[in-house]
Design an enzyme around this catalytic site. Structure first.
Site, PDB file in Angstrom:
ATOM      1  N   GLY A   1       0.980  -1.551  -0.076  1.00 27.55           N
ATOM      2  CA  GLY A   1       0.057   0.006  -0.252  1.00 27.55           C
ATOM      3  C   GLY A   1       1.406   1.322   0.132  1.00 27.55           C
ATOM      4  O   GLY A   1       1.023   2.322  -0.797  1.00 27.55           O
ATOM      5  N   ASP A   2       1.566   1.453   0.855  1.00 24.47           N
ATOM      6  CA  ASP A   2       2.536   2.688   0.787  1.00 24.47           C
ATOM      7  C   ASP A   2       4.196   2.027   1.186  1.00 24.47           C
ATOM      8  O   ASP A   2       5.280   2.349   1.972  1.00 24.47           O
ATOM      9  CB  ASP A   2       2.373   3.622   2.196  1.00 24.47           C
ATOM     10  CG  ASP A   2       2.586   3.106   3.700  1.00 24.47           C
ATOM     11  OD1 ASP A   2       2.263   1.423   3.727  1.00 24.47           O
ATOM     12  OD2 ASP A   2       2.060   3.684   4.945  1.00 24.47           O
ATOM     13  N   GLU A   3       4.640   0.695   0.222  1.00 27.48           N
ATOM     14  CA  GLU A   3       5.687   0.216   0.807  1.00 27.48           C
ATOM     15  C   GLU A   3       6.607   0.284  -0.573  1.00 27.48           C
ATOM     16  O   GLU A   3       5.284   0.172  -1.420  1.00 27.48           O
ATOM     17  CB  GLU A   3       5.817  -0.846   1.417  1.00 27.48           C
ATOM     18  CG  GLU A   3       5.463  -1.071   2.758  1.00 27.48           C
ATOM     19  CD  GLU A   3       5.483  -2.750   3.392  1.00 27.48           C
ATOM     20  OE1 GLU A   3       6.583  -3.375   3.641  1.00 27.48           O
ATOM     21  OE2 GLU A   3       5.361  -3.256   3.135  1.00 27.48           O
TER      22      GLU A   3
END
Lengths: 335, 199
Positions: A236-238
């Protein structure tokens, strides 16, 4: 007026009826006999057949007035098969009506078990049945091809190497590139980047804002990397960035610091500004034969250390992190 | 070459000899995909590769394989649809033979880009015909012999067929009908689903 004997009609028009001036059936073709639910000879035509277009045809006089027009009829009894017809007056009060199944021929052939001999050789009914079956077979083949192509498209999408939201590479592309680097035995560095406070932006300002923040961060990573580096969104936000043939701690430190600083710049979304930051764990390949999984794991440990140290910072992996990974005891390495 | 032709060869081999044999033939023919798509086109040399591979794996002459393909198209339950389409051509075998002139056009009505060789039937004598095939479609003559033989059986007729080369891109099938109503023949109803009423 009639110059030909009526019996000639049997072969040419197997669905005809010859009507007397009183509207009774004097003669009917063999196929019409076959589909009629009750005997036709001597019966009143309008008692066997319902003319529903044109409207209000209830008598022989009204029937004669339809001469030359297309009639829509159906059988009153039995299966009530719809029929098309045309009437021609014989000039002496009687008439000849010729009927056909029209588009209903497919059902009629099944309902009455008709054979080719029930149709005049000039009738296109059999050709139409041929086309209906052939078309169904071709449509089935086409549909099954489409289904398989759709399956192939889904499979191709799964095999694709691009993250559609950010345009960066995806996890699959990263795995392939890492494998290749490890097999080549080339030195490289790996950054595992996790956006800080992203969830808050997503939760409080909506997914559109979250997506914009992701795209902005991705653009910064793309700009800070070189052509042969791999920047991938892996969750997701990696994100993971692989720096090909770059192992200088000084340069990696500069890169990480600059990326964090740029990611921290506010992003405008609908008159509001979104503020996030990033934590980064860095691993540098040491051995001649680096292991992809191990490189990812060591970068992950370093990322965890950066998070524990208060986020918005980066950490290089060091072996002592393995023992003290529960405590944020490492000295801050932020430039 | 039209995918329908290659797909036909494929399903014939699969249905007749099993998927394992087909896999061996496909491997011997060096096919990249496990099968053909009826709605796509393929290079003609693929057809010959599959045919040669089938001949080698089955230890059978190519002509015999092609003839079996024709028989399969009429007699195998999996191609019942095609048998029905052919039976629309006539109420008996002789009428069916006369409908063969229209076969390429009928095929084009269904599959617009399927080009079959021209067929022309000539009456030689009572119950003797020459069917002239003009055009280039590899193996078509042999497959047609198998198909006609199976159609004769389907109508219950006893017929002798003989394929001869005739000219550069032509062949002739000599057809002799020994007996038009030799056996019972198979049922054919115009309606695709069996009907309840009298036939």
């Amino acid at each position: 007026m009639s110059c030909f004997p009526d019996r000639m009609l049997h072969q040419i028009c197997p669905m005809h009826a010859v009507l007397t001036p009183t509207g009774h059936i004097r003669q009917a073709g063999p196929t019409l006999h076959k589909i009629a639910p009750t005997p036709l000879a001597g019966a009143r035509f309008l008692e066997i057949f319902d003319v529903y277009r044109p409207r209000a045809v209830d008598s022989m006089a009204q029937l004669l007035q339809t001469e030359g027009r297309k009639l829509h009829l159906r059988l009153r009894g039995g299966i009530r098969t719809p029929l098309k017809g045309i009437l021609v007056s014989d000039g002496q009060g009687g008439a000849v009506i010729n009927l056909s199944f029209g588009i209903a021929v497919v059902d009629a052939v099944r309902d009455y078990a008709l054979t080719s001999t029930d149709f005049a050789p000039t009738d296109l009914a059999v050709e139409m049945l041929y086309l209906v079956e052939a078309k169904s077979a071709a449509m089935d083949a086409s549909r099954s091809l489409n289904t398989r192509l759709q399956g192939a498209m889904v499979a191709a999408e799964e095999r694709a190497y691009t993250d559609t939201l950010t345009g960066l590479r995806n996890r699959r592309a990263l795995d392939v590139a890492l494998d290749r680097l490890c097999r080549a035995g080339q030195p490289f560095a790996l950054m595992h980047i996790d956006l800080d406070f992203f969830k808050q932006v997503n939760d409080t300002m909506g997914h559109a804002a979250g997506d914009q923040v992701l795209r902005t961060a991705a653009r910064i990573m793309a700009e800070e990397t070189r052509k042969d580096d791999i920047a991938a969104r892996v969750g997701g936000d990696e994100f993971v960035i692989v720096f090909d043939a770059l192992t200088s701690r000084t340069r990696l430190r500069d890169l990480a610091a600059r990326m964090i600083a740029r990611i921290e710049e506010p992003v405008a979304h609908d008159d509001r500004s979104c503020r996030i930051s990033a934590s980064i764990g860095i691993a540098i390949s040491e051995s001649e034969q680096p292991d992809a999984a191990q490189m990812l794991e060591t970068a992950d440990i370093a990322l965890y250390a950066a998070k524990r140290a208060g986020r918005a910072r980066f950490r290089f992996f060091s072996p002592d992190m393995l023992e003290t990974s529960d405590t944020p005891a490492l000295p801050a390495a932020r430039a | 070459m039209h995918g329908l032709i290659l797909k036909t060869l494929q399903v014939f081999l699969q249905d007749t000899y099993g998927t394992e044999i087909w896999a061996r033939i496909a491997a011997a023919a060096d096919l990249t995909a496990p099968g053909f798509e009826a709605m796509l086109n393929y290079p003609e040399e693929v057809f010959f590769r599959v045919l040669d591979a089938a001949g080698a794996v089955l230890n059978k002459p190519r002509e015999a394989i092609l003839e079996d393909v024709g028989t399969y198209l009429v007699s195998h339950p999996n191609s019942e649809g095609l048998r029905r389409l052919l039976r629309f051509g006539g109420v008996d075998f002789i009428e069916f033979l006369h409908s063969l002139d229209d076969l390429p056009d009928r095929a084009r009505l269904v599959v617009a880009d399927l080009v079959l060789p021209d067929l022309e039937l000539r009456d030689l004598a009572q119950n003797r015909f020459h069917l002239r095939i003009t055009g280039q479609l590899p193996g078509f003559g042999f497959a047609l012999v198998g198909l006609l033989q199976a159609m004769a059986d389907d109508y219950g007729a006893l017929a002798l067929l003989d394929l001869q080369e005739a000219g550069r891109d032509g062949q002739v099938i000599e057809i002799t009908i020994v007996e038009a109503a030799y056996a019972e023949g198979r049922d054919f109803e115009l309606a695709a689903a069996p009907a309840g009423g009298q036939a």
